[in-house]
Write an enzyme that holds these catalytic residues in place. Structure first.
Site, short mmCIF file in Angstrom:
data_model
loop_
_atom_site.label_atom_id
_atom_site.label_comp_id
_atom_site.label_asym_id
_atom_site.label_seq_id
_atom_site.Cartn_x
_atom_site.Cartn_y
_atom_site.Cartn_z
N GLU A 164 0.85 -1.18 0.00
CA GLU A 164 0.00 0.00 0.00
C GLU A 164 0.89 1.23 0.00
OE1 GLU A 164 -3.15 -0.41 3.01
OE2 GLU A 164 -2.35 -2.40 3.24
N THR A 165 0.36 2.36 -0.35
CA THR A 165 1.20 3.53 -0.52
C THR A 165 1.31 4.39 0.73
OG1 THR A 165 -0.69 4.72 -1.38
CG2 THR A 165 0.80 3.73 -2.99
N VAL A 166 0.60 4.03 1.76
CA VAL A 166 0.66 4.86 2.96
C VAL A 166 1.22 4.06 4.12
CG1 VAL A 166 -0.66 6.23 4.59
CG2 VAL A 166 -1.31 6.21 2.21
#
Lengths: 170, 140
Positions: A164-166
């Site tokens: 995921e990007t966060v």
């Protein structure tokens, strides 16, 4: 009065593989802090010890294992507050110190100020004979990889191996 | 970010927070962790808070003080923590987590993120968790 020590790690989108070490870290910190109370220590002693324990743990974003700034350096912030007196001590943008929370406590107990930052905080640490680590001593491989990915992806928050990007936001 | 709050045998309270901040941050950037009332707050007559999450948002919301103020007005620690976090995230669209104890030793643990590791020891119990709404208990 029945004492209690409650601790936390970073809030964010922690990936599954990082869950066990992060849970282990907070369990140890809560136990260590509570042991301080059992030995007759104060609430201030307990929170300092609990935070120092987590500052030593590479999987937590504080002390050893802190994330890196855009120049690849560790810059740390910390604070402590005594509820009995409402005295408080804080440090910001400090480097090469293993336990910023203890420096914050020195600000609280040994100066008339609430916060020291940057070069002033580092000078105060030297005055207090706080051990200065060699430059880069707090930088971990994981933190370096995270910064590389951060730069490659154009500035999204990202943990190593995260799909995921966060990642943790702070 | 890491943090701790404690209540000792004499009824005194304290809080502390420590962080490396944001990955890739600008040199000199300071978040909420060293700001009293934002990342950290403690009053013996109310309780103590330590926060973690998006530092700029926590600072603007004065999150720790917001939680203490809610408790001072009668909210229990869990409600105060969850309400303040939800209001902050609704208004400012960023996430955070916080831990809190009251002067009686009651606990508040909240997050608007997916996860935040936490643990507390009280008596012989060690209670801990990381996923929102889930906890485990061990005897120590």
């Amino acid at each position: 009065m029945e004492p209690i020590v409650l601790v936390h790690g970073g809030a964010g989108n922690v990936r599954d593989s990082r869950v066990p070490p992060k849970v282990a870290a907070v369990k140890v910190a809560a136990i260590r802090g509570y042991e301080v109370l059992e030995r007759g220590g104060s609430a201030v002693d307990a929170v300092e010890e609990a935070v120092r324990t987590m500052e030593d743990d590479e999987c937590m974003n504080s002390g050893h294992g802190s994330v890196l700034n855009s120049e690849g350096k560790v810059e740390m912030d910390s604070s402590i507050m005594n509820g009995a007196t409402m005295d408080a001590g804080c440090v910001a943008v400090v480097r090469d110190i293993a336990h910023p929370v203890s420096l914050a406590r020195m600000v609280m107990e040994k100066t008339p100020y609430v916060m020291l930052a940057g070069e002033g905080a580092m000078g105060f640490a030297k005055e207090m004979d706080v051990e200065m680590l060699p430059p880069g001593a707090l930088v971990t491989d994981d933190a370096q990889k995270a910064l590389e990915i951060y730069k490659q992806t154009g500035g999204v928050f990202y943990e190593i191996g995260e799909t995921e990007t966060v990642g943790e936001v702070g | 970010t890491v943090g701790a709050v404690a209540l000792d045998f004499n009824g005194h309270i304290a809080a502390a927070t420590s962080t490396g901040g944001l990955n890739g941050k600008h040199p000199g950037r300071v978040g909420d962790s060293p700001i009293i009332g934002s990342g950290t707050y403690a009053r013996d007559d109310v309780g103590a808070v330590s926060a973690t999450g998006h530092g700029e948002t926590i600072s603007k919301w004065c999150l720790a003080h917001s939680i203490i103020t809610a408790m001072q007005r009668g909210a229990d620690p869990q409600t105060a923590t969850e309400t303040s976090l939800n209001q902050m995230t609704d208004k400012l669209k960023e996430t955070a987590g916080a831990i809190c104890i009251s002067k009686e030793g009651k606990v508040g643990i909240g997050m608007t993120t997916k996860r935040m590791s936490w643990a507390y020891r009280k008596g012989d119990e060690l209670v801990y968790g990381i996923d929102k709404g889930k906890q485990e208990v061990e005897n120590v």
